[in-house]
Each structure stands twice: as C-alpha cells, then as structure tokens.
Design an enzyme around this catalytic site. Structure first.
Site, PDB file in Angstrom:
ATOM      1  N   LYS A   1       0.839  -1.202   0.000  1.00  0.00           N
ATOM      2  CA  LYS A   1       0.000   0.000   0.000  1.00  0.00           C
ATOM      3  C   LYS A   1       0.875   1.253   0.000  1.00  0.00           C
ATOM      4  O   LYS A   1       0.593   2.217  -0.719  1.00  0.00           O
ATOM      5  CB  LYS A   1      -0.944  -0.010   1.213  1.00  0.00           C
ATOM      6  CG  LYS A   1      -2.075  -1.034   1.056  1.00  0.00           C
ATOM      7  CD  LYS A   1      -2.883  -1.263   2.340  1.00  0.00           C
ATOM      8  CE  LYS A   1      -3.907  -2.386   2.102  1.00  0.00           C
ATOM      9  NZ  LYS A   1      -4.658  -2.774   3.296  1.00  0.00           N
TER      10      LYS A   1
ATOM     11  N   GLN B   1      -5.252  -1.835   9.521  1.00  0.00           N
ATOM     12  CA  GLN B   1      -5.062  -3.126   8.840  1.00  0.00           C
ATOM     13  C   GLN B   1      -5.640  -4.261   9.683  1.00  0.00           C
ATOM     14  O   GLN B   1      -5.388  -4.348  10.889  1.00  0.00           O
ATOM     15  CB  GLN B   1      -3.566  -3.349   8.570  1.00  0.00           C
ATOM     16  CG  GLN B   1      -3.244  -4.576   7.751  1.00  0.00           C
ATOM     17  CD  GLN B   1      -3.766  -4.503   6.316  1.00  0.00           C
ATOM     18  OE1 GLN B   1      -3.889  -3.442   5.731  1.00  0.00           O
ATOM     19  NE2 GLN B   1      -4.081  -5.650   5.744  1.00  0.00           N
TER      20      GLN B   1
ATOM     21  N   ASP C   1     -11.530   2.655   3.759  1.00  0.00           N
ATOM     22  CA  ASP C   1     -11.805   1.214   3.691  1.00  0.00           C
ATOM     23  C   ASP C   1     -13.298   0.960   3.501  1.00  0.00           C
ATOM     24  O   ASP C   1     -13.693  -0.150   3.123  1.00  0.00           O
ATOM     25  CB  ASP C   1     -11.390   0.548   5.019  1.00  0.00           C
ATOM     26  CG  ASP C   1     -10.188  -0.365   4.874  1.00  0.00           C
ATOM     27  OD1 ASP C   1      -9.934  -0.836   3.750  1.00  0.00           O
ATOM     28  OD2 ASP C   1      -9.519  -0.603   5.897  1.00  0.00           O
TER      29      ASP C   1
END
Ligand code: GUN
Length: 287
Positions: free
Chosen positions: A52, A96, A119
């Site tokens: 990422k 995460q 997200d």
C-alpha cells in the site's frame, strides 16, 4: 479458452489516471494523504501494508505508516485514530486487519471519521451502501465491480453467486451486484448443495479463503469467475479459492491469482483516498 481478466494491468491504468488527478490537487496545495495503522507483526499484513505504501508513492499520495506493538492498548490506538482524524494532512485512515484478539475491530472502525474511512468499513458507510447511496465503498468489492464492468457484459438480470459472507467482501459485493439488478445468492459454510447453486451462476464470486474449494466442474459454461482468494500453499505458491485450470475449461472470463482482484483492491484504496482529498477540497461532508 476463457478471457483472462488482467487485474494487474487494469490497476496500473487506474493508478496512471489517479496520478494525473493528483497533479492539479497538488497545484492547489492539496497532497492526498493516507494513514495506515498496523498492529503486531502478522507477516501477510506486513506485506500488504508495504504494498500500500509503495502504491501511494507511485501516484503521489503521502503515506503515513504507524506500526504499533502487538500489546498496544485499545486506548492508545483510539488516541492515535483521534489524532489522525484531526490531522489536516491525512485524508484517509485505514486500520489493517486482522487485529490481535484484545483489540475490538468494531470499536476502532467506528472511531474513524466516516469522511476519512477509505476502507468503507464504518457503519455509516456500510449503511449508505445498504441504502444504495454509497459514500465510501469497500475496496475489494469495488475492485471486483470494476473487473466485471471491464468485460462489458450486462449484469442486470444475471444470476450471481457469492461464496463467502464476510463483512469485507461477501456481503458488500452482494449488495453492489444487487444494486446492478443481478439476482444474488450468498453461499456460506452452512449452505446445502453449494455445487448446484454455483452451477446455476452466470457470475461466481469466490471469497471463502479456502484453496481451490470451488471445483472446475461446478462452473456453468460461459460463466464469469472472479476469484478473491489468496491462499499460500506449503511450497510457497499462491492459489485462489477456485480450481483455475478446471474452471478455465468452462468459464468465458476468469481472474488469475495472483494478478486478478489483489492489485485492484490497492488501486481502489488509492481511488478512495484521492476521492477523500477532492471532497475535503470541495467542502463535501458525510452527514
Ligand atoms: N485485511 C485484509 N483485507 C483488508 C482490507 O481491505 N482492509 C483492511 N483494513 N484490512 C484488510
């Protein structure tokens, strides 16, 4: 032979487009910024977070990575999220997953400002998706929809079978397909005669996390097969949730693993981060 849906190449094109959008934003003093929180040392998560960061660099997004010890307290993570919510340089925040068991995923997800929830996991954003008025949409499902669109095949009226009911992939992609007027069936561990259900599908989305669970013979001739699984075998090789060789004998379109859905997830994360920066610039807010 089916057409292989090349997620790597499509993700590259998306990144080129985003890089072009970041230029004018920067000229106006806006550098899109993504903060990633990684707790502990899960090896797969470390690989994803590194990827990422690299992808952010490629398109000109600032990446702020916060690596926290496995035994960090929930209050400490909440404090960091609060700081990032108030940080002007940060347009997107991502925690995460998976988290160590002592940290509550729901509590941390809800602490993120919905305007920075790139997200798309915050209940506000999930609610908007359910209503068919999405604000931030989860990255993997969004990437899957882009791959389906790239085939040019009309989704309306198609039989879609989603195997897997996770909050991250199965449920949201089922909603997205429903909003495109597909007839959607969600299969899970308690589903009976799963083979028959998959066998009726014009579109199969495999998101169970079990290596080659979906067998080639199950697939209807001409179906589109999207494989979300990334399973590492003992020899280190990555395989999907679908028996690729077998399914390739039946499918009209199929995604490979690796190089299918995976790169699109990251491209969509960058897309959401640039979207967050553009919204802030124009003064648009979630509620
Ligand atoms: N772990 C696996 N997939 C994801 C994802 O899309 N977002 C986050 N935050 N964690 C993940």
């Amino acid at each position: 032979m089916p057409t292989i849906i090349d997620g790597k190449s499509q993700a590259k094109d998306i990144k080129i487009g985003l890089h072009r959008e970041v230029g004018p934003l920067k000229e106006n003093g806006v550098i899109p910024g993504l903060a990633v929180i990684l707790v502990g040392d899960d090896s797969a998560s470390q690989v994803y977070v590194k990827a990422k960061g690299k992808a952010c660099e490629e398109v000109g997004i600032s990446s702020f990575q916060h690596r926290l010890d496995e035994d960090v307290t929930e209050d400490e993570v909440l404090k960091l999220i609060s700081e990032l919510n108030n940080d002007e340089k940060v347009h997107g925040i991502l925690v995460q997953l998976p988290l160590p068991p002592h940290l509550n995923e729901r509590t941390l997800t809800e602490a993120i400002n919905p305007d920075k929830d790139v997200d798309g996991f915050h209940p506000y954003n999930i609610g908007r998706l359910v209503l068919g008025e999405p604000y931030f949409q989860p990255c993997t499902p969004l990437g899957i929809m882009r791959l389906l669109e790239s085939t040019g095949i009309e989704l309306s009226g198609k039989e879609a079978v989603v195997v897997g009911r996770s909050n991250i992939v199965g449920k949201p992609v089922a909603l997205m397909l429903l909003h495109r007027n597909a007839t959607v069936t969600i299969c899970h561990s308690k589903t009976r005669e799963i083979q028959d259900k998959v066998g009726r599908a014009d579109i199969v989305i495999a998101a169970v996390g079990r290596a080659r669970m979906i067998q080639g013979e199950w697939i209807k001739k001409g179906a589109i097969v999207i494989d979300v699984g990334i399973n590492r075998k003992a020899d280190g090789k990555l395989v999907g949730d679908v028996d690729f060789e077998g399914a390739s004998k039946k499918a009209s379109y199929i995604t490979p693993v690796p190089g299918g859905v995976g790169p699109m997830t990251i491209a969509m994360l960058l897309y959401n981060t640039v979207l967050a920066a553009k919204r802030r610039q124009s003064g648009l807010k979630a509620s």
